[in-house]
Design a protein around this motif. Structure first.
Motif, PDB file in Angstrom:
ATOM      1  N   THR A 285      59.044  26.200  -4.850  1.00  0.00           N
ATOM      2  CA  THR A 285      58.184  25.432  -5.763  1.00  0.00           C
ATOM      3  C   THR A 285      57.716  26.222  -6.981  1.00  0.00           C
ATOM      4  O   THR A 285      57.794  25.710  -8.111  1.00  0.00           O
ATOM      5  N   PRO A 286      57.187  27.447  -6.847  1.00  0.00           N
ATOM      6  CA  PRO A 286      56.735  28.156  -8.064  1.00  0.00           C
ATOM      7  C   PRO A 286      57.835  28.324  -9.106  1.00  0.00           C
ATOM      8  O   PRO A 286      57.619  28.028 -10.290  1.00  0.00           O
ATOM      9  N   SER A 287      59.025  28.774  -8.693  1.00  0.00           N
ATOM     10  CA  SER A 287      60.095  28.964  -9.678  1.00  0.00           C
ATOM     11  C   SER A 287      60.616  27.624 -10.176  1.00  0.00           C
ATOM     12  O   SER A 287      61.030  27.502 -11.342  1.00  0.00           O
ATOM     13  N   ALA A 288      60.596  26.602  -9.319  1.00  0.00           N
ATOM     14  CA  ALA A 288      61.054  25.274  -9.738  1.00  0.00           C
ATOM     15  C   ALA A 288      60.178  24.718 -10.853  1.00  0.00           C
ATOM     16  O   ALA A 288      60.677  24.152 -11.837  1.00  0.00           O
ATOM     17  N   VAL A 289      58.873  24.870 -10.715  1.00  0.00           N
ATOM     18  CA  VAL A 289      57.957  24.383 -11.750  1.00  0.00           C
ATOM     19  C   VAL A 289      58.182  25.137 -13.058  1.00  0.00           C
ATOM     20  O   VAL A 289      58.208  24.537 -14.147  1.00  0.00           O
ATOM     21  N   GLU A 290      58.373  26.456 -12.978  1.00  0.00           N
ATOM     22  CA  GLU A 290      58.616  27.231 -14.198  1.00  0.00           C
ATOM     23  C   GLU A 290      59.913  26.787 -14.877  1.00  0.00           C
ATOM     24  O   GLU A 290      59.985  26.718 -16.101  1.00  0.00           O
ATOM     25  N   GLU A 291      60.929  26.463 -14.079  1.00  0.00           N
ATOM     26  CA  GLU A 291      62.193  26.019 -14.664  1.00  0.00           C
ATOM     27  C   GLU A 291      62.048  24.658 -15.325  1.00  0.00           C
ATOM     28  O   GLU A 291      62.639  24.405 -16.385  1.00  0.00           O
ATOM     29  N   LEU A 292      61.284  23.765 -14.737  1.00  0.00           N
ATOM     30  CA  LEU A 292      61.045  22.469 -15.375  1.00  0.00           C
ATOM     31  C   LEU A 292      60.278  22.650 -16.683  1.00  0.00           C
ATOM     32  O   LEU A 292      60.547  21.947 -17.669  1.00  0.00           O
ATOM     33  N   LEU A 293      59.339  23.583 -16.713  1.00  0.00           N
ATOM     34  CA  LEU A 293      58.609  23.869 -17.948  1.00  0.00           C
ATOM     35  C   LEU A 293      59.537  24.432 -19.025  1.00  0.00           C
ATOM     36  O   LEU A 293      59.384  24.134 -20.212  1.00  0.00           O
TER      37      LEU A 293
END
Length: 412
Positions: A285-293
């Motif tokens: 989740t943390p890296s996924a959110v950064e990638e969406l950003l």
């Protein structure tokens, strides 16, 4: 001859990016500009510079010798003082220069603290569950439901409303008024109708916040408006600063997250392998959110004005020049991000510039991250199938990358 054609294509790309409505996929245009120059002096922009390189945008965002270019652009309108929306906009924290910015940022940072945001975690989880319950109810029977209307707008609005002390039953009214206001936040790319509506909405929004501030003066509560009133009474804010900071905190509390949720889900639906990866591995989740950003930069850029000579991207730039820092383009720079157009939720090189940098680093970045880290896994757990259920409507305001409407069909 090839260079002349390429320059012409870059100028055409800039013209399209600067002309409403905002297009759903602007990234090929950023790429065209970057191929001509990572820091490109544009005749279309009147000699201003379009900055699309990652290193150059990151450096300029932190560089001294700069002033706020959005503020300068807005003040080029000779009658700006006659418009309530522009007057309050120019007092917003994001548009101030030092020393005013430094002083107001210190006040904001003293109340909008990491501890205050962390303390909201349980409440954010409860609000996420509530709005996902609403989503499930609206989607019962296989009906298409608008994600923007039911979740991606009201959820972050409810969070910042609770933090500020805005009554729960007024949050979405405030949101509608604030949304009208942000149409004139691009520096000049808005219609006369947009400006008239923004003036009317800001007048109404001020009235509501005036009432809340008066209430807190007579009776404090455990909320940010009460903390702002304390700062006002301590002499750290004048009346206009108090209003500007209260309204800015409200908008900064939802704008990025609203766009991130809608654009993020749409991007996942277009990349089913990554959607499946996140479902099966919630620990990403943390890296996924950064990638969406990074991949779908919610706010596409900002403007700086050189106050002294600077060097950027190997160019000597004199004082008095506008720099259009195209963060959405920087976040797709192949020199920084291999295969930049590919969504990779486990990307290790995801140090995006979506929240800016330096003294103007987004005050609400940690709140937006927390909200996204709560709502996306909860959404994926709750609904095993999600599909687009109609024609999406993209936001048209220049600089904002998201949806006005995103119909989805959900399976339980």
């Amino acid at each position: 001859m090839t260079l002349d054609i390429t320059v012409q294509e870059a100028e055409a790309a800039i013209q399209r990016l600067a002309t409403p409505p905002m297009i759903p996929d602007p990234y090929p245009l950023y790429d065209t500009i970057r191929r001509v120059g990572r820091v490109f002096e544009s005749t279309t922009l009147g000699g201003a510079y379009a900055v699309t390189g990652y290193k150059e945008v990151a450096a300029a965002a932190k560089m001294g010798g700069m002033r706020n270019g959005v503020r300068a652009a807005a003040m080029q309108r000779q009658d700006w003082q006659e418009h309530e929306s522009l007057r309050l906009f120019l007092r917003a924290l994001v548009n101030l220069d030092a020393p005013e910015h430094t002083a107001m940022r210190e006040v904001a940072a003293a109340i909008f603290t990491p501890n205050a945001i962390r303390a909201m975690r349980e409440s954010i989880e409860q609000l996420a569950d509530r709005y996902l319950d609403d989503l499930a109810e609206h989607a019962s029977g296989g009906n298409a439901v608008d994600l923007v209307e039911v979740v991606s707008s009201p959820f972050p609005v409810a969070v910042i409303s609770e933090m500020l002390g805005v009554p729960a039953n007024q949050g979405m009214l405030f949101y509608k008024l604030a949304n009208d206001w942000t149409r004139v936040w691009g520096g000049g790319n808005y219609s006369d109708e947009d400006l008239a509506q923004a003036d009317a909405s800001v007048t109404e929004l001020r009235g509501y916040f005036d009432e809340l501030i008066r209430e807190r003066r007579s009776r404090r509560r455990d909320d940010l408006i009460s903390a702002l009133v304390d700062q006002h009474e301590a002499g750290r804010l004048d009346d206009e600063d108090l209003m500007a900071l209260a309204t800015f905190l409200f908008i900064s509390g939802f704008e990025t997250t609203t766009n991130l949720i809608s654009m993020g889900l749409y991007t996942l639906l277009e990349n089913p392998d990554q959607l499946r990866l996140w479902r099966e591995n919630p620990d990403i989740t943390p890296s996924a959110v950064e990638e969406l950003l990074r991949h779908g930069t919610p706010i596409s850029g900002t403007i700086r004005l050189t106050a002294e000579p600077i060097e950027l991207g190997g160019l000597q730039i004199p004082p008095g020049k506008m720099l259009f820092l195209m963060t959405a383009g920087a976040n797709r720079d192949p020199e920084q991000f291999p295969d930049p157009d590919r969504l990779d939720l486990t990307r290790a090189d995801g140090a995006h510039v979506s929240f800016g940098g330096g003294a103007h680093y987004c005050l609400g970045a940690n709140l937006s991250r927390m909200e996204a880290q709560v709502i996306f896994p909860a959404l994926l757990r709750r609904f095993p199938t999600i599909e687009v259920g109609g024609t999406p409507e993209f936001r048209t305001a220049i600089g904002l990358h998201g949806f006005e409407r995103l119909p989805v069909v959900l399976g339980k």
